[in-house]
Design an enzyme around this catalytic site. Sequence first.
Site, PDB file in Angstrom:
ATOM      1  N   CYS A  25      56.337 -27.933 -26.728  1.00  0.00           N
ATOM      2  CA  CYS A  25      56.271 -26.906 -25.691  1.00  0.00           C
ATOM      3  C   CYS A  25      56.046 -27.548 -24.319  1.00  0.00           C
ATOM      4  CB  CYS A  25      55.215 -25.872 -26.044  1.00  0.00           C
ATOM      5  SG  CYS A  25      55.395 -24.320 -25.114  1.00  0.00           S
ATOM      6  N   TYR A  26      54.852 -27.442 -23.745  1.00  0.00           N
ATOM      7  CA  TYR A  26      54.559 -28.064 -22.451  1.00  0.00           C
ATOM      8  C   TYR A  26      54.852 -29.557 -22.506  1.00  0.00           C
ATOM      9  CZ  TYR A  26      51.910 -29.556 -18.312  1.00  0.00           C
ATOM     10  OH  TYR A  26      51.544 -30.112 -17.113  1.00  0.00           O
ATOM     11  N   SER A  37      20.263 -26.641 -43.243  1.00  0.00           N
ATOM     12  CA  SER A  37      20.343 -25.204 -42.979  1.00  0.00           C
ATOM     13  C   SER A  37      20.734 -24.401 -44.206  1.00  0.00           C
ATOM     14  CB  SER A  37      21.365 -24.946 -41.872  1.00  0.00           C
ATOM     15  OG  SER A  37      22.684 -25.186 -42.354  1.00  0.00           O
ATOM     16  N   GLY A  38      21.235 -25.073 -45.233  1.00  0.00           N
ATOM     17  CA  GLY A  38      21.785 -24.362 -46.376  1.00  0.00           C
ATOM     18  C   GLY A  38      23.280 -24.165 -46.261  1.00  0.00           C
ATOM     19  N   GLY A  39      23.836 -24.463 -45.066  1.00  0.00           N
ATOM     20  CA  GLY A  39      25.273 -24.338 -44.855  1.00  0.00           C
ATOM     21  C   GLY A  39      26.036 -25.545 -45.360  1.00  0.00           C
ATOM     22  N   VAL A  40      27.367 -25.467 -45.286  1.00  0.00           N
ATOM     23  CA  VAL A  40      28.240 -26.512 -45.825  1.00  0.00           C
ATOM     24  C   VAL A  40      28.076 -27.823 -45.064  1.00  0.00           C
ATOM     25  CG1 VAL A  40      30.641 -27.171 -46.228  1.00  0.00           C
ATOM     26  CG2 VAL A  40      29.911 -24.827 -46.665  1.00  0.00           C
ATOM     27  N   ASP A  41      28.092 -27.758 -43.730  1.00  0.00           N
ATOM     28  CA  ASP A  41      28.120 -28.979 -42.929  1.00  0.00           C
ATOM     29  C   ASP A  41      26.861 -29.823 -43.119  1.00  0.00           C
ATOM     30  OD1 ASP A  41      30.506 -27.979 -41.988  1.00  0.00           O
ATOM     31  OD2 ASP A  41      29.623 -27.111 -40.188  1.00  0.00           O
ATOM     32  N   SER A  42      25.686 -29.206 -42.977  1.00  0.00           N
ATOM     33  CA  SER A  42      24.454 -29.982 -43.124  1.00  0.00           C
ATOM     34  C   SER A  42      24.273 -30.459 -44.559  1.00  0.00           C
ATOM     35  CB  SER A  42      23.240 -29.166 -42.676  1.00  0.00           C
ATOM     36  OG  SER A  42      23.004 -28.069 -43.530  1.00  0.00           O
ATOM     37  N   GLY A  62      50.444 -26.240 -23.594  1.00  0.00           N
ATOM     38  CA  GLY A  62      49.419 -25.950 -22.597  1.00  0.00           C
ATOM     39  C   GLY A  62      49.778 -24.710 -21.807  1.00  0.00           C
ATOM     40  N   HIS A  87      56.531 -24.114 -31.410  1.00  0.00           N
ATOM     41  CA  HIS A  87      55.283 -24.649 -31.955  1.00  0.00           C
ATOM     42  C   HIS A  87      55.402 -24.838 -33.470  1.00  0.00           C
ATOM     43  CE1 HIS A  87      52.682 -24.384 -28.371  1.00  0.00           C
ATOM     44  NE2 HIS A  87      53.493 -23.403 -28.024  1.00  0.00           N
ATOM     45  N   LYS A 139      36.338 -28.248 -40.810  1.00  0.00           N
ATOM     46  CA  LYS A 139      35.563 -27.557 -41.844  1.00  0.00           C
ATOM     47  C   LYS A 139      36.197 -27.692 -43.226  1.00  0.00           C
ATOM     48  CE  LYS A 139      32.516 -24.783 -41.411  1.00  0.00           C
ATOM     49  NZ  LYS A 139      31.027 -24.883 -41.482  1.00  0.00           N
ATOM     50  N   GLU A 158      53.301 -26.271 -35.363  1.00  0.00           N
ATOM     51  CA  GLU A 158      51.979 -26.310 -35.984  1.00  0.00           C
ATOM     52  C   GLU A 158      51.491 -24.963 -36.479  1.00  0.00           C
ATOM     53  OE1 GLU A 158      51.131 -26.071 -31.462  1.00  0.00           O
ATOM     54  OE2 GLU A 158      52.707 -26.721 -32.838  1.00  0.00           O
TER      55      GLU A 158
END
Length: 510
Positions: free
Chosen positions: A79-80, A221-226, A52, A167, A366, A169
Amino acid sequence: MHQSILIIDFGSQYTQLIARRIRELNVYCEIHPYNHLPKIDENVKGIILSGGPSSVRDENAPKIDTTLLRGNFPILGICYGAQLLALQGGGNVQPSKNREYGRAFLTVKNQQSSILNHVANESQVWMSHADTITEIPLDFEIIASTTDVKIAAYHIKNESTFGLQFHPEVVHSTEGKRLLENFIMYICGCNGDWTPGSFVDETVATLKKELGDDQVILGLSGGVDSGVAAMLLHKAIGKNLHCIFVNNGLLRKNEFEEVLHAYKNFGLNIQGVDACKKFYKELEGVSDPEQKRKIIGRVFIEVFDQKAHEINNVKWLAQGTIYPDVIESVSVNGGPSATIKSHHNVGGLPDFMKLKIVEPLRSLFKDEVRRIGRSLEMPDDLLNRHPFPGPGLGIRILGDVTEEKVRIIQEVDAIFIEGLKTHHLYDKVWQAGSIFLPVNTVGVMGDERTYENAVCLRAVTSTDGMTADWCHLPYEFLGKISNEIINKVKGVNRVVYDISSKPPATIEWE
């Protein structure tokens, strides 16, 4: 229920990366801000305290009582989080003599430490802190140091509690994934059973139970998520899902027809609405980016709502909301917001629609959405599509939007994207697009002077869009594409390439 890891967020820019690394181990995890913690149940196998931007010494710094957690769960402070554990355990934290950012090299002090198992001595780690742990209690043991940081990692004796000043990650910590794997798999005892296949089976079963025979609409929408959300819902409720795809006139070239064709082949119940003229009329003469966004969102709602009313007994709105949207809606500073961020093409549906919300992807990042899509046997050309802004070409045309400008930038973008695919560069780029500049430039074509439009090509590399670097595409490729655009797209006589990174720039221009 799957085993899970609770990540307590203290406002670090890297918190999402912690979750992504854990998910890569096929272990479920959730991020919750320190001031809005859930009830911890038996499925939680360990707790991670994030980094943080605050100093633990500040009076108003974000804090929880870590002594209430110690001994009850394996804990990893980063870290924090490591500083908070040390301070509340009776140690001391002081400002660093020198601000410590960037690479350092880890000297392992205790080769027998379970969290350092198979971690090489002198491996690179990434520091990002202004305070340093200067003293630790007697029941704390230093297990690793760096040249400048004596207490780079510690273990609390007789507990499965650890602290890392660096870190693990971030990719710059070369054995960070190993450290996290040691903690998650061996110290917490997680078995890594949260897989795409298990997610699909469990989600479909949940959707069947929740939705029953109700009718559901989804703004495709034509996108990946929808698209992946639609396929999951289709698997669960079949023809009771009604997908609506609105052509706002700001899509990629031929995208409206291609998306309709692709999803009809999957057996989806999909309706296309061509509303180009309505959008163009509403956008006429508008140059301000925020005003354009609001107009596009408002008109979409009007068109979507009109079409939805033609379907009888609709009770649910399905959205392609993903986990970063959920995280952003519950901030460390602001607390939980009233509503979850809506699907980008919906832009926040008004109360008068009175529909219940179903979001089958709200726990996924994603890259995980793409993994789910592959398990549903969706083709790679749909799953690997570059991100595309919700307002579409409306914010890639600087200044006012006209049908002619849309035609020009669609042609330019089609040449650019097809070129990336032909030269096997598309999958090496995270996002690419073309921008219509509000600039006319002098040129020479044949023996005549021209005064035509300039366009900009943009391509970036990234993992999540939070930061991005401009993509170093080969000069020969850029030269070829520039020449093809100028020769084939009437109205363009100059092509430039954007070499700005994010930050300080953003990926899109508006």
